[in-house]
Design a protein around this motif. Structure first.
Motif, PDB file in Angstrom:
ATOM      1  N   SER A 140       0.822  -1.207   0.000  1.00  0.00           N
ATOM      2  CA  SER A 140       0.000   0.000   0.000  1.00  0.00           C
ATOM      3  C   SER A 140       0.860   1.263   0.000  1.00  0.00           C
ATOM      4  O   SER A 140       0.571   2.234  -0.706  1.00  0.00           O
ATOM      5  CB  SER A 140      -0.923  -0.020   1.226  1.00  0.00           C
ATOM      6  N   VAL A 143       2.405   1.738  -3.442  1.00  0.00           N
ATOM      7  CA  VAL A 143       1.394   2.254  -4.376  1.00  0.00           C
ATOM      8  C   VAL A 143       1.206   3.749  -4.167  1.00  0.00           C
ATOM      9  O   VAL A 143       1.105   4.533  -5.135  1.00  0.00           O
ATOM     10  CB  VAL A 143       0.063   1.500  -4.194  1.00  0.00           C
ATOM     11  N   HIS A 144       1.167   4.146  -2.875  1.00  0.00           N
ATOM     12  CA  HIS A 144       1.054   5.559  -2.529  1.00  0.00           C
ATOM     13  C   HIS A 144       2.240   6.352  -3.098  1.00  0.00           C
ATOM     14  O   HIS A 144       2.076   7.459  -3.638  1.00  0.00           O
ATOM     15  CB  HIS A 144       0.992   5.700  -1.004  1.00  0.00           C
ATOM     16  N   THR A 145       3.439   5.778  -2.984  1.00  0.00           N
ATOM     17  CA  THR A 145       4.643   6.448  -3.495  1.00  0.00           C
ATOM     18  C   THR A 145       4.583   6.623  -5.014  1.00  0.00           C
ATOM     19  O   THR A 145       4.863   7.704  -5.559  1.00  0.00           O
ATOM     20  CB  THR A 145       5.895   5.629  -3.114  1.00  0.00           C
ATOM     21  N   PHE A 146       4.188   5.572  -5.708  1.00  0.00           N
ATOM     22  CA  PHE A 146       4.133   5.642  -7.175  1.00  0.00           C
ATOM     23  C   PHE A 146       3.049   6.602  -7.663  1.00  0.00           C
ATOM     24  O   PHE A 146       3.203   7.263  -8.700  1.00  0.00           O
ATOM     25  CB  PHE A 146       3.915   4.251  -7.766  1.00  0.00           C
ATOM     26  N   LYS A 147       1.954   6.691  -6.911  1.00  0.00           N
ATOM     27  CA  LYS A 147       0.917   7.667  -7.278  1.00  0.00           C
ATOM     28  C   LYS A 147       1.440   9.084  -7.140  1.00  0.00           C
ATOM     29  O   LYS A 147       1.146   9.961  -7.974  1.00  0.00           O
ATOM     30  CB  LYS A 147      -0.314   7.471  -6.392  1.00  0.00           C
ATOM     31  N   SER A 148       2.216   9.323  -6.064  1.00  0.00           N
ATOM     32  CA  SER A 148       2.807  10.649  -5.871  1.00  0.00           C
ATOM     33  C   SER A 148       3.777  10.986  -7.007  1.00  0.00           C
ATOM     34  O   SER A 148       3.813  12.114  -7.499  1.00  0.00           O
ATOM     35  CB  SER A 148       3.537  10.708  -4.520  1.00  0.00           C
ATOM     36  N   GLN A 150       3.639   9.744 -10.006  1.00  0.00           N
ATOM     37  CA  GLN A 150       2.846   9.918 -11.222  1.00  0.00           C
ATOM     38  C   GLN A 150       2.238  11.311 -11.292  1.00  0.00           C
ATOM     39  O   GLN A 150       2.169  11.933 -12.365  1.00  0.00           O
ATOM     40  CB  GLN A 150       1.748   8.855 -11.268  1.00  0.00           C
ATOM     41  N   LEU A 151       1.771  11.831 -10.139  1.00  0.00           N
ATOM     42  CA  LEU A 151       1.104  13.135 -10.125  1.00  0.00           C
ATOM     43  C   LEU A 151       2.092  14.291 -10.101  1.00  0.00           C
ATOM     44  O   LEU A 151       1.863  15.319 -10.749  1.00  0.00           O
ATOM     45  CB  LEU A 151       0.173  13.220  -8.918  1.00  0.00           C
TER      46      LEU A 151
END
Length: 218
Positions: A140, A143-148, A150-151
């Protein structure tokens, strides 16, 4: 010595929980539940163990010197002991013969064994689930790191650090819950097995003594 600020401790605990993400809450609950069961099982174990430590040596000496009544009075101080339960079966059913005595002993042995192991499987399950929850928190957090990323790209290390912190905290928490819980479980399981073996062997010894004396009386 300065007084401990309870509010600051609570704030620190909640701060760690929030940084670790949603997985830390079930991990925290799982750890408390596992240790609650462990403490309760240790209490039951020491209750059954008491007669072995404080009663058996005195029981055999008193039995040889003063007879059965005096020996059982010594055991009654530890009336919930494993050996006391088995010896009581022998005493209560000896007039009905060896088969009745052995059946009563087997029934008592099964009942106490079930009670002893009642929460152990749940404790081992808690210890096994904890690292898996930690791994889930790791995934989790990543996933949070990769979303950051990505954004916002790699330009904001603070947002990346939040996800990495979540991943590492949950991994650490899972191991901290599982490791001591599994050690305590293994120690308790070995002690329970030892108490069962000693109580049963001593009960068989008493059974032989009772029926040997009965045959001599005849």
């Amino acid at each position: 010595m300065a007084p401990v600020d309870q509010n600051s401790i609570l704030e620190a605990v909640f701060g760690i929980l929030f940084r670790g993400g949603w997985v830390l809450a079930p991990l925290f609950a799982l750890g408390w539940f596992g240790w609650f069961l462990m403490i309760e099982r240790y209490g039951y174990y020491f209750m059954l163990k008491g007669s072995r430590i404080n009663g058996l040596g005195g029981f055999w000496k008193t039995l040889q010197k003063s007879g059965e009544e005096a020996a059982f009075k010594k055991l009654e101080r530890r009336r919930f002991g494993y050996f006391y339960a088995l010896a009581s079966d022998i005493r209560n059913h000896k007039d009905q013969g060896p088969v009745a005595v052995r059946n009563a002993m087997e029934a008592t042995r099964h009942r106490i064994s079930v009670n002893l192991s009642k929460g152990l499987k749940t404790i081992s399950t808690c210890a096994a689930i904890a690292p898996l929850l930690g791994l889930l928190g790791t995934v989790s957090g990543m996933v949070h790191t990769f979303k950051s990323i990505q954004l916002f790209g790699f330009g904001n290390p603070v947002l990346m650090a939040d996800g990495i912190s979540e991943a590492l905290l949950t991994t650490q928490a899972g191991l901290l819950v599982a490791f001591p819980l599994m050690l305590a479980y293994n120690f308790l399981a070995s002690k329970v097995e030892k108490v069962e073996e000693i109580a049963w062997s001593e009960a068989l010894k008493y059974e032989s003594y009772v029926f040997a004396n009965k045959s001599e009386e005849k």
